[in-house]
Design a protein around this motif. Structure first.
Motif, mmCIF file in Angstrom:
data_model
loop_
_atom_site.group_PDB
_atom_site.id
_atom_site.type_symbol
_atom_site.label_atom_id
_atom_site.label_comp_id
_atom_site.label_asym_id
_atom_site.label_seq_id
_atom_site.Cartn_x
_atom_site.Cartn_y
_atom_site.Cartn_z
ATOM 1 N N ASN A 252 6.407 9.675 -4.583
ATOM 2 C CA ASN A 252 6.455 10.693 -5.629
ATOM 3 C C ASN A 252 7.806 11.387 -5.589
ATOM 4 O O ASN A 252 8.189 11.969 -4.580
ATOM 5 C CB ASN A 252 5.301 11.695 -5.389
ATOM 6 N N LYS B 4 2.037 5.364 -1.662
ATOM 7 C CA LYS B 4 2.465 6.038 -2.895
ATOM 8 C C LYS B 4 3.826 6.693 -2.678
ATOM 9 O O LYS B 4 4.146 7.151 -1.577
ATOM 10 C CB LYS B 4 1.450 7.134 -3.246
ATOM 11 N N GLU C 225 6.323 15.804 -11.463
ATOM 12 C CA GLU C 225 6.712 14.415 -11.222
ATOM 13 C C GLU C 225 7.669 13.909 -12.304
ATOM 14 O O GLU C 225 7.463 14.146 -13.495
ATOM 15 C CB GLU C 225 5.478 13.509 -11.154
ATOM 16 N N LYS D 285 0.858 -1.185 0.000
ATOM 17 C CA LYS D 285 0.000 0.000 0.000
ATOM 18 C C LYS D 285 0.893 1.233 0.000
ATOM 19 O O LYS D 285 2.023 1.194 0.463
ATOM 20 C CB LYS D 285 -0.863 -0.025 1.281
#
Lengths: 204, 220
Positions: free
Chosen positions: A61, A59, A68, A57
């Motif tokens: 960046n 994210k 990005e 799980k």
């Protein structure tokens, strides 16, 4: 200005939960130490940052001026040092350095290689194949190959593993040098090493 | 991308030159099989069909013995991670393809004249035969390179390479055998054109599919 943001990162192997909902944000000049006992998931987290392990799980960046970065660009801008990272044993140290520079799209001269070899205490050993290197010498070489990338994100897992006292001093000097120039993440158990980082993320 | 692919090819070539693992294993298999075939045949003359079949059996199994090595070596020595962290997937694929091409080219360069000498069956246009061999190398490498990348990430590498290769290579080998047989029967270029269409199309399809899929095989 580069930014590395992690949101709600979780990893488990079957029933074994390594870490849960880890979030942080680092910008160029920031440094962070990931600490915790053996098996707490420090190396796994480093591999997740490198995208060689998939998290359950969360994210990540990696951005430049809030834009990005493409995955291939992220790879070019990230350097990694770890005891479990291997280079080509039948090739010499110089051949390894030239090879990794060339596939990273970096031009490097023989003079620059000699400067780097001297910096990590491997002067005069550049023409020896890695099969003749000790584990400590290999660890020093990993810093050269990481440094030639001039990374925006530097991840170091167990920075002084296999190193003698002089090697540890060299590595601490390199970390001091890198701090402030890039985003620095160190995964370690050594108090002296995590004191080098600006903040700590404990997985204990 | 080309310069990175060439760097990877040169690195593999240098590594191979120092360890000689792939070339030794492919040559050992090729020459052993060839010797068994030539001793078994003795003075008897082979019909072109059997001769072409034996030739491609030798090449196919020799290739199976070592072409997977190009990726297996990276995974087993733990260097694949360093390679993944330093460059994109495409140069890795083409660098490895070039290396496999070179290994197979060297094998054919040695095995082909010996085979023709031992079996004493060769008739036909040498240029046409060389062209089929050249296409055969490209065809075999285009299929085996992506399969090698897949099996390198599994635990049963050796067996799986041959098992996965077989259904993909079977139609290719049948066409290569048929085309070689036609050359031995002194057929002309126009009689071989349906086979050439297949032999040229096969690597185009395989390389395009590999180019699109390799990124997922390599990184995921």
């Amino acid at each position: 200005m580069y930014k590395f943001e992690v949101t709600n990162l979780s990893k488990r192997y079957g029933r074994l939960k390594l870490f849960d909902n880890i979030s942080f944000s680092l910008s160029t000049g920031d440094s962070m130490a990931i600490t915790g006992p053996n098996g707490s998931g420090k190396s796994t987290m480093a591999k997740i940052f490198l995208k060689t392990v998939i998290p359950n799980k969360g994210k990540m960046n990696f951005s430049h001026n809030d834009k990005e970065l493409d995955t291939d660009v992220q790879r070019i801008l990230t350097a990694f040092v770890s005891p479990y990272l291997n280079y080509y044993a039948p090739l010499t140290a110089e051949e390894n350095i030239l090879f990794f520079a060339s596939i990273s799209g970096i031009n490097i001269t023989g003079k620059e290689i000699n400067v780097l070899l001297e910096k990590v205490g491997l002067e005069g050993r550049g023409m020896d194949t890695l099969s003749t290197y000790s584990s400590g010498m290999l660890q020093r070489l990993k810093y050269i190959i990481a440094l030639i990338k001039k990374p925006a994100l530097m991840i170091i897992d167990e920075p002084t593993a296999n190193l003698d006292e002089s090697g540890k001093i060299i590595v601490r000097n390199i970390i001091e040098e890198l701090r402030g120039k890039c985003i620095l993440i160190i995964a370690t158990n050594e108090k002296e090493e995590y004191n080098l980082a600006g903040r700590e993320l404990s997985l204990a | 991308m080309l310069s990175k692919a060439i760097s990877i090819f040169l690195k593999d070539f240098r590594q191979e030159f120092r360890t000689r693992y792939a070339i030794n294993s492919i040559m050992l298999f090729g020459i052993t099989t060839l010797t068994v075939v030539s001793f078994s045949l003795g003075e008897s003359n082979l019909p072109p069909k059997l001769s072409a079949t034996l030739y491609w059996i030798i090449i196919f199994f020799s290739a199976m013995s070592s072409l997977a090595h190009v990726f297996v070596r990276e995974e087993e020595s733990g260097t694949a991670m360093a390679l993944r962290l330093h460059t994109e997937a495409e140069p890795v694929f083409f660098g490895k393809f070039l290396f496999n091409f070179t290994v197979l080219f060297v094998l054919m360069l040695i095995i082909t004249p010996l085979f023709l000498l031992f079996t004493d069956t060769y008739q036909g246009d040498m240029l046409l035969f060389s062209f089929i061999l050249f296409l055969g190398i490209i065809d075999l490498c285009s299929a085996t390179t992506i399969i090698a990348a897949i099996v390198a990430r599994t635990s049963t590498k050796g067996a799986l390479f041959a098992i996965l290769s077989f259904p993909i290579m079977l139609p290719l080998l049948l066409v290569l055998v048929r085309a070689t047989e036609k050359v031995f029967l002194e057929s002309t270029f126009s009689q071989l054109s349906p086979d050439f269409i297949f032999l040229v199309s096969f690597p185009i399809v395989m390389l395009t599919a590999s180019f699109m899929l390799f990124k997922f095989v390599w990184f995921d």
